[in-house]
Design a protein around this motif. Structure first.
Motif, PDB file in Angstrom:
ATOM      1  N   PHE A 132      45.902 103.270  54.267  1.00 17.86           N
ATOM      2  CA  PHE A 132      46.806 102.538  53.380  1.00 17.86           C
ATOM      3  C   PHE A 132      47.751 101.617  54.146  1.00 17.86           C
ATOM      4  O   PHE A 132      48.439 100.806  53.545  1.00 17.86           O
ATOM      5  CB  PHE A 132      47.641 103.522  52.564  1.00 17.86           C
ATOM      6  N   GLY A 133      47.815 101.796  55.464  1.00 15.38           N
ATOM      7  CA  GLY A 133      48.792 101.044  56.229  1.00 15.38           C
ATOM      8  C   GLY A 133      50.098 101.792  56.382  1.00 15.38           C
ATOM      9  O   GLY A 133      51.187 101.201  56.247  1.00 15.38           O
ATOM     10  N   GLY A 134      49.986 103.099  56.654  1.00 19.68           N
ATOM     11  CA  GLY A 134      51.170 103.905  56.873  1.00 19.68           C
ATOM     12  C   GLY A 134      51.864 104.292  55.588  1.00 19.68           C
ATOM     13  O   GLY A 134      51.374 104.048  54.479  1.00 19.68           O
ATOM     14  N   ALA A 135      53.038 104.896  55.740  1.00 20.34           N
ATOM     15  CA  ALA A 135      53.783 105.386  54.584  1.00 20.34           C
ATOM     16  C   ALA A 135      54.181 104.265  53.640  1.00 20.34           C
ATOM     17  O   ALA A 135      54.108 104.407  52.411  1.00 20.34           O
ATOM     18  CB  ALA A 135      55.022 106.149  55.063  1.00 20.34           C
ATOM     19  N   GLU A 136      54.592 103.120  54.202  1.00 17.81           N
ATOM     20  CA  GLU A 136      55.001 102.002  53.347  1.00 17.81           C
ATOM     21  C   GLU A 136      53.833 101.475  52.531  1.00 17.81           C
ATOM     22  O   GLU A 136      53.976 101.156  51.342  1.00 17.81           O
ATOM     23  CB  GLU A 136      55.608 100.885  54.201  1.00 17.81           C
ATOM     24  N   GLY A 137      52.661 101.382  53.160  1.00 21.15           N
ATOM     25  CA  GLY A 137      51.485 100.910  52.443  1.00 21.15           C
ATOM     26  C   GLY A 137      51.066 101.864  51.344  1.00 21.15           C
ATOM     27  O   GLY A 137      50.673 101.444  50.247  1.00 21.15           O
ATOM     28  N   LEU A 138      51.156 103.164  51.612  1.00 21.87           N
ATOM     29  CA  LEU A 138      50.812 104.149  50.592  1.00 21.87           C
ATOM     30  C   LEU A 138      51.804 104.103  49.442  1.00 21.87           C
ATOM     31  O   LEU A 138      51.414 104.182  48.269  1.00 21.87           O
ATOM     32  CB  LEU A 138      50.767 105.551  51.209  1.00 21.87           C
ATOM     33  N   ALA A 139      53.084 103.979  49.751  1.00 24.30           N
ATOM     34  CA  ALA A 139      54.093 103.888  48.691  1.00 24.30           C
ATOM     35  C   ALA A 139      53.840 102.673  47.803  1.00 24.30           C
ATOM     36  O   ALA A 139      53.949 102.752  46.569  1.00 24.30           O
ATOM     37  CB  ALA A 139      55.495 103.825  49.302  1.00 24.30           C
ATOM     38  N   ALA A 140      53.489 101.548  48.424  1.00 19.99           N
ATOM     39  CA  ALA A 140      53.187 100.339  47.647  1.00 19.99           C
ATOM     40  C   ALA A 140      51.973 100.557  46.751  1.00 19.99           C
ATOM     41  O   ALA A 140      51.934 100.096  45.599  1.00 19.99           O
ATOM     42  CB  ALA A 140      52.953  99.157  48.588  1.00 19.99           C
ATOM     43  N   TRP A 141      50.970 101.273  47.263  1.00 19.49           N
ATOM     44  CA  TRP A 141      49.759 101.552  46.481  1.00 19.49           C
ATOM     45  C   TRP A 141      50.095 102.457  45.305  1.00 19.49           C
ATOM     46  O   TRP A 141      49.608 102.254  44.188  1.00 19.49           O
ATOM     47  CB  TRP A 141      48.706 102.204  47.373  1.00 19.49           C
ATOM     48  N   LEU A 142      50.931 103.459  45.538  1.00 21.26           N
ATOM     49  CA  LEU A 142      51.333 104.359  44.456  1.00 21.26           C
ATOM     50  C   LEU A 142      52.017 103.587  43.328  1.00 21.26           C
ATOM     51  O   LEU A 142      51.753 103.823  42.140  1.00 21.26           O
ATOM     52  CB  LEU A 142      52.277 105.440  44.994  1.00 21.26           C
ATOM     53  N   ARG A 143      52.875 102.648  43.703  1.00 20.31           N
ATOM     54  CA  ARG A 143      53.584 101.860  42.685  1.00 20.31           C
ATOM     55  C   ARG A 143      52.629 100.909  41.970  1.00 20.31           C
ATOM     56  O   ARG A 143      52.624 100.824  40.732  1.00 20.31           O
ATOM     57  CB  ARG A 143      54.715 101.061  43.332  1.00 20.31           C
ATOM     58  N   ALA A 144      51.805 100.200  42.740  1.00 20.04           N
ATOM     59  CA  ALA A 144      50.923  99.188  42.165  1.00 20.04           C
ATOM     60  C   ALA A 144      49.905  99.787  41.209  1.00 20.04           C
ATOM     61  O   ALA A 144      49.519  99.152  40.215  1.00 20.04           O
ATOM     62  CB  ALA A 144      50.210  98.421  43.283  1.00 20.04           C
ATOM     63  N   HIS A 145      49.477 101.020  41.499  1.00 22.63           N
ATOM     64  CA  HIS A 145      48.442 101.654  40.678  1.00 22.63           C
ATOM     65  C   HIS A 145      49.019 102.703  39.735  1.00 22.63           C
ATOM     66  O   HIS A 145      48.267 103.457  39.130  1.00 22.63           O
ATOM     67  CB  HIS A 145      47.374 102.264  41.576  1.00 22.63           C
ATOM     68  N   GLN A 146      50.338 102.715  39.608  1.00 18.65           N
ATOM     69  CA  GLN A 146      51.031 103.584  38.654  1.00 18.65           C
ATOM     70  C   GLN A 146      50.536 105.034  38.754  1.00 18.65           C
ATOM     71  O   GLN A 146      50.144 105.650  37.755  1.00 18.65           O
ATOM     72  CB  GLN A 146      50.850 103.051  37.236  1.00 18.65           C
ATOM     73  N   VAL A 147      50.590 105.565  39.971  1.00 15.88           N
ATOM     74  CA  VAL A 147      50.154 106.940  40.207  1.00 15.88           C
ATOM     75  C   VAL A 147      51.179 107.921  39.635  1.00 15.88           C
ATOM     76  O   VAL A 147      52.376 107.788  39.893  1.00 15.88           O
ATOM     77  CB  VAL A 147      49.939 107.187  41.713  1.00 15.88           C
ATOM     78  N   SER A 148      50.683 108.886  38.865  1.00 17.86           N
ATOM     79  CA  SER A 148      51.554 109.877  38.234  1.00 17.86           C
ATOM     80  C   SER A 148      51.806 111.076  39.134  1.00 17.86           C
ATOM     81  O   SER A 148      52.863 111.712  39.047  1.00 17.86           O
ATOM     82  CB  SER A 148      50.920 110.375  36.930  1.00 17.86           C
ATOM     83  N   ALA A 149      50.819 111.423  39.960  1.00 20.15           N
ATOM     84  CA  ALA A 149      50.948 112.588  40.841  1.00 20.15           C
ATOM     85  C   ALA A 149      50.070 112.374  42.060  1.00 20.15           C
ATOM     86  O   ALA A 149      48.954 111.846  41.954  1.00 20.15           O
ATOM     87  CB  ALA A 149      50.561 113.867  40.118  1.00 20.15           C
TER      88      ALA A 149
END
Length: 251
Positions: free
Chosen positions: A52-69
């Motif tokens: 994902f590109g580290g923690a920041e990349g994963l956080a961005a992916w979680l937001r962009a894809h509206q991850v619930s859990a």
């Protein structure tokens, strides 16, 4: 609902199967694989491969894809992704669970030597044996590269790359393994010491029973801790219970 499973383990596949069977058709289940294994066994649902590109990349992916859990069902020794998951979940305000199979417990007759790292395992080996069954995977072989006086049988799913021990035979194989098969490996290769990570689970546990029967020592690398504050489940069923507690009434 959108559940992201950081996978690559048997438990991750079982969880993805349970989620796909349980969640309504409108829900999403995405499994993320690191891409380090050739021809992995793909779980049901959506699958993405790569980092994902580290923690920041994963956080961005979680937001962009509206991850619930977010469920971290990676290997117990995938320390970097686990800590990135904890940081990303906190930053994106997404509930996080670590799914970790229980570790192995020594039994009567076991001659275990527990160490904190692969480097510590390499330091301990010369005093324990000369013919080593190395079952820690192809990553981290550099820790054993200087042990020129020892011979290694190294087992992994994919072929290793240098640096690695000079005297080494490679066995490409994927679990689950049988007790009969592990007995034969130890006998045929005259193994006098086994090295393993405390991965837990039944798929690779027969080597421990075979070592006990052969009365040879086992060097066990202690697993890293789960990031502080992260909830832990030991089975996919417990993970489903946790998901329901997060408001996933559809699970």
């Amino acid at each position: 609902m959108h559940v992201l499973v950081l996978g690559g383990t048997t438990e991750a596949r079982r969880l993805a199967e349970a989620l796909v069977d349980t969640l309504p058709a409108t829900a999403r289940v995405t499994s993320s694989l690191a891409g380090r294994v050739t021809s992995p066994k793909l779980p049901p649902g959506e699958v993405r491969v790569g980092g994902f590109g580290g923690a920041e990349g994963l956080a961005a992916w979680l937001r962009a894809h509206q991850v619930s859990a977010l469920i971290d069902a990676t290997h117990p020794f995938a320390e970097t992704i686990s800590f990135n998951a904890a940081a990303a979940a906190a930053a994106a305000h997404v509930p996080l669970l670590a799914l970790r199979r229980p570790g192995w417990v020594p039994g009567e007759g076991d001659a275990w030597h527990t160490v904190g790292s692969l480097a510590d395992a390499a330091t301990a080996l010369p005093a324990l044996g000369q013919r080593v069954f190395l079952t820690t995977g192809r990553m981290g072989l550099a820790a054993f590269a200087e042990l020129d006086q020892l011979w290694f049988l190294m087992r992994s799913v994919d072929a290793p790359e240098a640096p690695h021990p000079a005297h080494m035979e490679v066995l490409l194989d994927r679990g689950p393994f049988t007790l009969e098969g592990e007995r034969e490996l130890i006998r045929r290769h005259r193994i006098d010491v086994v090295v393993t990570k405390d991965s837990g689970g039944a798929a690779t546990a027969p080597k421990l029973a075979a070592a006990r029967e052969a009365r040879i020592p086992v060097v066990v690398v202690r697993r890293p801790p789960v990031p502080e504050g992260v909830a832990v489940a030991g089975t996919p069923e417990q993970a489903l219970t946790w998901l329901r507690a997060q408001g996933g009434s559809q699970v």
